[in-house]
Design a protein around this motif. Structure first.
Motif, PDB file in Angstrom:
ATOM      1  N   MET A   1      57.541  60.790   5.748  1.00  0.00           N
ATOM      2  CA  MET A   1      57.015  62.045   6.251  1.00  0.00           C
ATOM      3  C   MET A   1      55.497  62.011   6.232  1.00  0.00           C
ATOM      4  N   LEU A   2      54.938  62.665   7.209  1.00  0.00           N
ATOM      5  CA  LEU A   2      53.493  62.689   7.330  1.00  0.00           C
ATOM      6  C   LEU A   2      52.814  63.623   6.349  1.00  0.00           C
ATOM      7  N   MET A   3      53.294  64.853   6.303  1.00  0.00           N
ATOM      8  CA  MET A   3      52.567  65.874   5.566  1.00  0.00           C
ATOM      9  C   MET A   3      52.609  65.612   4.072  1.00  0.00           C
ATOM     10  N   LYS A   4      51.425  65.383   3.544  1.00  0.00           N
ATOM     11  CA  LYS A   4      51.314  65.096   2.125  1.00  0.00           C
ATOM     12  C   LYS A   4      51.237  66.387   1.338  1.00  0.00           C
ATOM     13  N   SER A   5      50.440  67.328   1.825  1.00  0.00           N
ATOM     14  CA  SER A   5      50.331  68.623   1.174  1.00  0.00           C
ATOM     15  C   SER A   5      50.947  69.661   2.094  1.00  0.00           C
ATOM     16  N   GLY A   6      51.498  70.687   1.529  1.00  0.00           N
ATOM     17  CA  GLY A   6      52.242  71.713   2.228  1.00  0.00           C
ATOM     18  C   GLY A   6      51.949  71.925   3.700  1.00  0.00           C
ATOM     19  N   ARG A   7      50.781  72.404   4.055  1.00  0.00           N
ATOM     20  CA  ARG A   7      50.480  72.740   5.448  1.00  0.00           C
ATOM     21  C   ARG A   7      49.164  72.104   5.862  1.00  0.00           C
ATOM     22  N   GLU A   8      49.075  70.808   5.753  1.00  0.00           N
ATOM     23  CA  GLU A   8      47.852  70.117   6.150  1.00  0.00           C
ATOM     24  C   GLU A   8      47.618  70.321   7.645  1.00  0.00           C
ATOM     25  N   ARG A   9      46.396  70.535   7.997  1.00  0.00           N
ATOM     26  CA  ARG A   9      46.026  70.767   9.385  1.00  0.00           C
ATOM     27  C   ARG A   9      46.008  69.437  10.133  1.00  0.00           C
ATOM     28  N   PHE A  10      46.300  69.493  11.425  1.00  0.00           N
ATOM     29  CA  PHE A  10      46.374  68.301  12.265  1.00  0.00           C
ATOM     30  C   PHE A  10      45.072  67.497  12.208  1.00  0.00           C
ATOM     31  N   GLY A  11      43.967  68.153  12.504  1.00  0.00           N
ATOM     32  CA  GLY A  11      42.682  67.455  12.559  1.00  0.00           C
ATOM     33  C   GLY A  11      42.295  66.821  11.234  1.00  0.00           C
ATOM     34  N   THR A  12      42.454  67.573  10.169  1.00  0.00           N
ATOM     35  CA  THR A  12      42.143  67.066   8.828  1.00  0.00           C
ATOM     36  C   THR A  12      42.982  65.832   8.521  1.00  0.00           C
ATOM     37  N   PHE A  13      44.260  65.906   8.886  1.00  0.00           N
ATOM     38  CA  PHE A  13      45.160  64.793   8.628  1.00  0.00           C
ATOM     39  C   PHE A  13      44.757  63.551   9.415  1.00  0.00           C
ATOM     40  N   ILE A  14      44.497  63.692  10.722  1.00  0.00           N
ATOM     41  CA  ILE A  14      44.181  62.480  11.486  1.00  0.00           C
ATOM     42  C   ILE A  14      42.823  61.898  11.090  1.00  0.00           C
ATOM     43  N   ARG A  15      41.867  62.750  10.731  1.00  0.00           N
ATOM     44  CA  ARG A  15      40.584  62.222  10.249  1.00  0.00           C
ATOM     45  C   ARG A  15      40.794  61.406   8.987  1.00  0.00           C
ATOM     46  N   SER A  16      41.596  61.940   8.064  1.00  0.00           N
ATOM     47  CA  SER A  16      41.879  61.236   6.815  1.00  0.00           C
ATOM     48  C   SER A  16      42.556  59.889   7.082  1.00  0.00           C
ATOM     49  N   GLU A  17      43.542  59.881   7.970  1.00  0.00           N
ATOM     50  CA  GLU A  17      44.246  58.636   8.311  1.00  0.00           C
ATOM     51  C   GLU A  17      43.319  57.643   9.013  1.00  0.00           C
ATOM     52  N   ARG A  18      42.499  58.141   9.921  1.00  0.00           N
ATOM     53  CA  ARG A  18      41.560  57.268  10.651  1.00  0.00           C
ATOM     54  C   ARG A  18      40.576  56.631   9.678  1.00  0.00           C
ATOM     55  N   GLU A  19      40.032  57.439   8.790  1.00  0.00           N
ATOM     56  CA  GLU A  19      39.062  56.912   7.817  1.00  0.00           C
ATOM     57  C   GLU A  19      39.726  55.936   6.855  1.00  0.00           C
ATOM     58  N   ALA A  20      40.965  56.206   6.451  1.00  0.00           N
ATOM     59  CA  ALA A  20      41.690  55.307   5.542  1.00  0.00           C
ATOM     60  C   ALA A  20      41.911  53.942   6.195  1.00  0.00           C
ATOM     61  N   LYS A  21      42.043  53.935   7.508  1.00  0.00           N
ATOM     62  CA  LYS A  21      42.249  52.677   8.231  1.00  0.00           C
ATOM     63  C   LYS A  21      40.923  52.080   8.723  1.00  0.00           C
ATOM     64  N   GLU A  22      39.837  52.722   8.304  1.00  0.00           N
ATOM     65  CA  GLU A  22      38.486  52.253   8.633  1.00  0.00           C
ATOM     66  C   GLU A  22      38.266  52.091  10.134  1.00  0.00           C
ATOM     67  N   ILE A  23      38.711  53.095  10.889  1.00  0.00           N
ATOM     68  CA  ILE A  23      38.492  53.128  12.329  1.00  0.00           C
ATOM     69  C   ILE A  23      37.404  54.158  12.579  1.00  0.00           C
ATOM     70  N   GLY A  24      36.343  53.743  13.244  1.00  0.00           N
ATOM     71  CA  GLY A  24      35.244  54.663  13.532  1.00  0.00           C
ATOM     72  C   GLY A  24      35.643  55.725  14.545  1.00  0.00           C
TER      73      GLY A  24
END
Length: 119
Positions: A1-24
């Protein structure tokens, strides 16, 4: 499942994932076919999530499940909406009945449906 915390926002989530994968930001924007400014505003949740095709590209670039990311974006895949439109009453009844099923129950139903399809 994607959502780590209850109601994570779409933008916040994809920014976090992008940064974790070190994609500018610029690289990501280019890969999904949007401007860096637009992507930045989506990631800051200033803009709503993009259209289905862009969400699917984001999922692909980040190695995420497209259906789960679409759900986080508040969308349903167009192929699923087509299925619902073909049999609205039956699909509504089915989905309401399936609401309480466990993941294991759903997997069992899927296997049974696949077997019936093969016959």
């Amino acid at each position: 499942m994607l959502m780590k915390s209850g109601r994570e926002r779409f933008g916040t989530f994809i920014r976090s994932e992008r940064e974790a994968k070190e994609i500018g930001l610029r690289e990501m924007a280019k890969k999904i076919g949007v401007s860096p400014t637009y992507l930045s505003k989506v990631e800051r949740d200033e803009f709503p999530p993009p259209a289905e095709d862009k969400v699917r590209k984001i999922a692909s670039v980040l190695g995420l499940d497209a259906d789960e990311l679409l759900a986080l974006a508040g969308r349903v895949a167009s192929d699923l909406t087509d299925i619902i439109r073909q049999r609205p009453r039956e699909m509504a009844d089915f989905l309401r009945a399936a609401k309480g099923l466990t993941a294991e129950d759903m997997a069992r139903l899927q296997r049974q449906a696949q077997k019936a399809k093969e016959k």
